[in-house]
Design a protein around this motif. Structure first.
Motif, PDB file in Angstrom:
ATOM      1  N   ARG A   1      -1.237  26.403 -13.878  1.00 52.24           N
ATOM      2  CA  ARG A   1      -0.633  28.428 -14.384  1.00 52.24           C
ATOM      3  C   ARG A   1      -1.058  29.055 -14.444  1.00 52.24           C
TER       4      ARG A   1
ATOM      5  N   VAL B   1       6.572  26.133  -4.387  1.00 49.20           N
ATOM      6  CA  VAL B   1       6.581  25.712  -5.357  1.00 49.20           C
ATOM      7  C   VAL B   1       8.348  25.294  -5.561  1.00 49.20           C
ATOM      8  N   THR B   2       7.466  23.964  -6.153  1.00 48.59           N
ATOM      9  CA  THR B   2       8.820  23.009  -6.521  1.00 48.59           C
ATOM     10  C   THR B   2       9.127  22.570  -7.719  1.00 48.59           C
ATOM     11  N   GLU B   3      10.007  22.084  -8.289  1.00 49.22           N
ATOM     12  CA  GLU B   3      10.024  21.693  -9.208  1.00 49.22           C
ATOM     13  C   GLU B   3       9.966  20.270  -9.961  1.00 49.22           C
ATOM     14  N   ASN B   4       8.978  21.040 -11.309  1.00 45.93           N
ATOM     15  CA  ASN B   4       8.444  19.179 -11.802  1.00 45.93           C
ATOM     16  C   ASN B   4       9.911  18.246 -12.234  1.00 45.93           C
ATOM     17  N   PRO B   5      10.328  17.374 -11.315  1.00 43.71           N
ATOM     18  CA  PRO B   5      11.135  16.618 -11.718  1.00 43.71           C
ATOM     19  C   PRO B   5      10.920  16.377 -13.756  1.00 43.71           C
TER      20      PRO B   5
ATOM     21  N   GLY C   1      10.169  31.614  -5.657  1.00 40.89           N
ATOM     22  CA  GLY C   1      11.147  31.628  -6.573  1.00 40.89           C
ATOM     23  C   GLY C   1      11.553  32.484  -6.541  1.00 40.89           C
TER      24      GLY C   1
ATOM     25  N   THR D   1      10.229  18.331 -16.284  1.00 39.80           N
ATOM     26  CA  THR D   1       9.831  19.155 -17.268  1.00 39.80           C
ATOM     27  C   THR D   1      10.646  20.692 -16.487  1.00 39.80           C
ATOM     28  N   GLY D   2      11.200  20.248 -15.309  1.00 37.83           N
ATOM     29  CA  GLY D   2      11.947  21.473 -14.451  1.00 37.83           C
ATOM     30  C   GLY D   2      11.002  22.901 -14.378  1.00 37.83           C
ATOM     31  N   GLU D   3       9.850  22.959 -14.785  1.00 33.27           N
ATOM     32  CA  GLU D   3       8.864  24.014 -14.322  1.00 33.27           C
ATOM     33  C   GLU D   3       8.309  24.107 -13.226  1.00 33.27           C
ATOM     34  N   PRO D   4       8.112  25.195 -12.363  1.00 34.00           N
ATOM     35  CA  PRO D   4       8.052  25.171 -11.410  1.00 34.00           C
ATOM     36  C   PRO D   4       6.186  24.708 -10.931  1.00 34.00           C
ATOM     37  N   ALA D   5       5.915  23.945 -10.174  1.00 34.46           N
ATOM     38  CA  ALA D   5       4.786  23.154  -9.586  1.00 34.46           C
ATOM     39  C   ALA D   5       4.608  23.799  -8.243  1.00 34.46           C
TER      40      ALA D   5
END
Length: 178
Positions: free
Chosen positions: A137, A112-116, A170, A118-122
């Protein structure tokens, strides 16, 4: 169960071209901007999909190779099921948008990374050879609901297990965990 293994293990042809094929973030394959509507054709292309060391995507056969554009990941994980392997361990298997199944575990990590933007988990699962599927999702929410809460310094970590491997989905800071 189709596992979606790719054609690889041969030298790439020297010459190449741009195929004007793109894979959109939602998993739609396009040619010259128009969706490719033949599911079987996309499945065929996926078997020759490769990714180089620089992160570029290619359709590669022993006779030719062509560069393609991938917006996020070349696949999407659209379904998940829980089962048990022959050792009795819990397994989580994911079906991609091209109807291939992959079981999370050694060689098929969930990350799990952070969408640069939106800041949402990717969340992703590795399908093969460095090719990932974006976990959609609703599937990710199901994963989080199944996750075990592990106390860590400053909060809790959400972890999931599959085929004897553990994956962190996370961390929740202590103040948010209360």
């Amino acid at each position: 169960m189709r596992t979606g293994e790719g054609l690889s293990g041969f030298d790439w042809p020297e010459t190449y071209r741009d195929f004007d094929i793109a894979i959109l973030r939602d998993g739609t394959w396009t040619y010259q901007g128009d969706p490719i509507r033949r599911h079987k054709l996309c499945q065929l292309f996926a078997t020759v999909l490769q990714r180089d060391e620089a992160g570029q995507y290619w359709l590669v056969t022993p006779g030719e190779r062509g560069h393609i554009t991938v917006e996020d990941a070349p696949f999407t994980a659209v379904e998940m099921r829980e089962d048990h392997d022959e050792q009795g361990r819990k397994t989580l298997s994911f079906r991609t948008n091209l109807d291939y199944w992959v079981t999370a575990g050694e060689g098929h990590a969930i990350r799990v990374t952070e969408n640069p933007e939106t800041g949402e988990p990717a969340p992703y699962i590795e399908v093969r050879d460095g090719l990932d599927a974006l976990i959609l999702r609703p599937i990710f929410y199901d994963l989080v609901a199944r996750a075990e809460e592990i106390p860590v310094s400053g909060g809790i970590a959400l972890e999931i297990e599959s085929a004897g491997s553990r994956f962190c989905l996370g961390r929740v800071p202590e103040a948010a965990a209360d």
